[in-house]
Design a protein around this motif. Structure first.
Motif, mmCIF file in Angstrom:
data_model
loop_
_atom_site.group_PDB
_atom_site.id
_atom_site.type_symbol
_atom_site.label_atom_id
_atom_site.label_comp_id
_atom_site.label_asym_id
_atom_site.label_seq_id
_atom_site.Cartn_x
_atom_site.Cartn_y
_atom_site.Cartn_z
ATOM 1 N N ALA A 102 0.809 -1.216 0.000
ATOM 2 C CA ALA A 102 0.000 0.000 0.000
ATOM 3 C C ALA A 102 0.840 1.263 0.000
ATOM 4 N N GLY A 103 2.140 1.137 0.251
ATOM 5 C CA GLY A 103 3.014 2.306 0.289
ATOM 6 C C GLY A 103 2.891 3.124 1.556
ATOM 7 N N THR A 104 2.291 2.545 2.604
ATOM 8 C CA THR A 104 2.081 3.280 3.859
ATOM 9 C C THR A 104 3.145 2.993 4.907
ATOM 10 N N ILE A 105 3.956 1.964 4.683
ATOM 11 C CA ILE A 105 5.036 1.595 5.598
ATOM 12 C C ILE A 105 6.324 1.576 4.788
ATOM 13 N N ASN A 106 7.315 2.330 5.232
ATOM 14 C CA ASN A 106 8.521 2.513 4.436
ATOM 15 C C ASN A 106 9.779 2.315 5.267
ATOM 16 N N LEU A 107 10.815 1.791 4.621
ATOM 17 C CA LEU A 107 12.124 1.618 5.240
ATOM 18 C C LEU A 107 13.159 2.105 4.237
ATOM 19 N N THR A 108 13.944 3.126 4.608
ATOM 20 C CA THR A 108 14.861 3.759 3.669
ATOM 21 C C THR A 108 16.301 3.701 4.164
ATOM 22 N N PHE A 109 17.235 3.790 3.205
ATOM 23 C CA PHE A 109 18.661 3.738 3.518
ATOM 24 C C PHE A 109 19.410 4.751 2.654
ATOM 25 N N LYS A 110 20.356 5.453 3.273
ATOM 26 C CA LYS A 110 21.205 6.400 2.550
ATOM 27 C C LYS A 110 22.608 6.362 3.149
ATOM 28 N N HIS A 111 23.591 5.985 2.317
ATOM 29 C CA HIS A 111 24.995 6.032 2.765
ATOM 30 C C HIS A 111 25.536 7.400 2.372
ATOM 31 N N THR A 112 25.701 8.268 3.355
ATOM 32 C CA THR A 112 26.070 9.653 3.093
ATOM 33 C C THR A 112 27.576 9.787 2.887
ATOM 34 N N GLU A 113 27.987 10.972 2.497
ATOM 35 C CA GLU A 113 29.402 11.287 2.346
ATOM 36 C C GLU A 113 29.983 11.885 3.627
ATOM 37 N N SER A 114 29.169 12.020 4.671
ATOM 38 C CA SER A 114 29.623 12.667 5.908
ATOM 39 C C SER A 114 30.513 11.738 6.722
ATOM 40 N N PRO A 115 31.744 12.147 7.022
ATOM 41 C CA PRO A 115 32.649 11.303 7.816
ATOM 42 C C PRO A 115 32.077 11.056 9.210
ATOM 43 N N LEU A 116 32.256 9.841 9.698
ATOM 44 C CA LEU A 116 31.774 9.499 11.038
ATOM 45 C C LEU A 116 32.553 8.309 11.557
ATOM 46 N N GLN A 117 33.011 8.405 12.817
ATOM 47 C CA GLN A 117 33.689 7.319 13.499
ATOM 48 C C GLN A 117 32.774 6.776 14.603
ATOM 49 N N THR A 118 32.972 5.530 14.961
ATOM 50 C CA THR A 118 32.109 4.902 15.965
ATOM 51 C C THR A 118 32.105 5.668 17.274
ATOM 52 N N GLU A 119 33.267 6.161 17.686
ATOM 53 C CA GLU A 119 33.347 6.887 18.959
ATOM 54 C C GLU A 119 32.636 8.238 18.907
ATOM 55 N N GLU A 120 32.266 8.698 17.701
ATOM 56 C CA GLU A 120 31.552 9.965 17.548
ATOM 57 C C GLU A 120 30.038 9.776 17.475
ATOM 58 N N LEU A 121 29.568 8.540 17.506
ATOM 59 C CA LEU A 121 28.153 8.264 17.240
ATOM 60 C C LEU A 121 27.229 8.882 18.287
ATOM 61 N N GLU A 122 27.653 8.909 19.537
ATOM 62 C CA GLU A 122 26.794 9.476 20.584
ATOM 63 C C GLU A 122 26.580 10.973 20.353
ATOM 64 N N ASN A 123 27.650 11.700 20.047
ATOM 65 C CA ASN A 123 27.509 13.131 19.745
ATOM 66 C C ASN A 123 26.688 13.340 18.486
ATOM 67 N N PHE A 124 26.895 12.497 17.483
ATOM 68 C CA PHE A 124 26.136 12.581 16.234
ATOM 69 C C PHE A 124 24.641 12.402 16.513
ATOM 70 N N THR A 125 24.297 11.432 17.363
ATOM 71 C CA THR A 125 22.899 11.179 17.710
ATOM 72 C C THR A 125 22.289 12.363 18.432
ATOM 73 N N ASP A 126 23.037 12.969 19.355
ATOM 74 C CA ASP A 126 22.553 14.166 20.046
ATOM 75 C C ASP A 126 22.312 15.307 19.057
ATOM 76 N N GLU A 127 23.214 15.462 18.093
ATOM 77 C CA GLU A 127 23.054 16.507 17.081
ATOM 78 C C GLU A 127 21.827 16.243 16.216
ATOM 79 N N MET A 128 21.622 14.982 15.843
ATOM 80 C CA MET A 128 20.442 14.640 15.054
ATOM 81 C C MET A 128 19.160 14.985 15.818
#
Length: 219
Positions: A102-128
């Motif tokens: 029906a197109g009412t439930i969606n799951l999307t993926f995008k591999h961005t060009e933005s650099p990110l390291q695992t140890e930065e993920l918590e700050n990244f999540t707060d920024e998001m």
């Protein structure tokens, strides 16, 4: 916000508005909720699940040239490009979009060009989370956090946004893939949320970086 370039912000706006008109009156009625739930995050996924009277088979699916995998309903289809252009008119639309019939439930993926390291993920999540609160007309905020499964660390933001005569449930989640930010979003209508929120959370927890599979792939 060091990590959040304009393309990520535009992508986030694209996948949460879904080409629908905002309903400003909804934001006046609904109170923002900041409480974190205490029960376990997500519902364990089974191979066969009954959702809204429908039998759905769940299976692992490989995405982004088999660099990641996630468990989702086998009935989810790749959204045709003409549907993508209608539903996500911005040129910053996701790389891959899976949807129900029906197109009412969606799951999307995008591999961005933005650099990110695992140890930065918590700050990244707060920024998001800050970006979502500043740019979206939220009707409800469920929370944001960084979780870990057996394969990787995953940040998420969970919230409701108003659309024409309805609301949309959004679970945006992100991790590190090849030292760049991988952006994923699950969304559905508010009518489907009661059934799909725990399932979407369970799907998030199955996200896997397939580094071994890529290394073993024949040239």
């Amino acid at each position: 916000m060091e990590h959040l370039d304009k393309k990520i912000v535009s992508l986030l706006h694209t996948v949460t508005t879904e080409n629908a008109e905002n309903n400003p009156s909804s934001t006046e009625v609904e109170a923002l909720s900041h409480a974190h739930e205490k029960e376990p995050f997500g519902q364990p996924l089974q191979t066969l699940m009954q959702l809204n009277g429908e039998s759905l088979v769940f299976a692992q699916r490989y995405v982004l040239d088999e660099r990641i995998s996630i468990t989702m309903p086998k009935s989810f289809r790749d959204m045709p490009i003409h549907e993508q252009r209608l539903k996500y008119p911005s040129h910053h639309r996701p790389d891959f979009i899976f949807t129900n019939e029906a197109g009412t439930i969606n799951l999307t993926f995008k591999h961005t060009e933005s650099p990110l390291q695992t140890e930065e993920l918590e700050n990244f999540t707060d920024e998001m989370a800050q970006v979502v609160k500043q740019t979206q007309k939220l009707t409800e905020w469920f929370g944001h956090e960084v979780l870990e499964n057996e394969e990787c660390r995953i940040g998420y933001c969970e919230f409701m946004t108003p659309v024409w005569n309805a609301r949309v449930y959004n679970l945006s989640f992100f991790t590190v893939l090849e030292e760049r930010a991988l952006m994923c979003t699950f969304n559905c209508t508010d009518e489907e949320m009661a059934t799909w929120q725990p399932v979407a959370r369970g799907m998030l927890l199955t996200l896997k970086i397939e580094s071994d599979r890529k290394e073993n792939k024949p040239l």
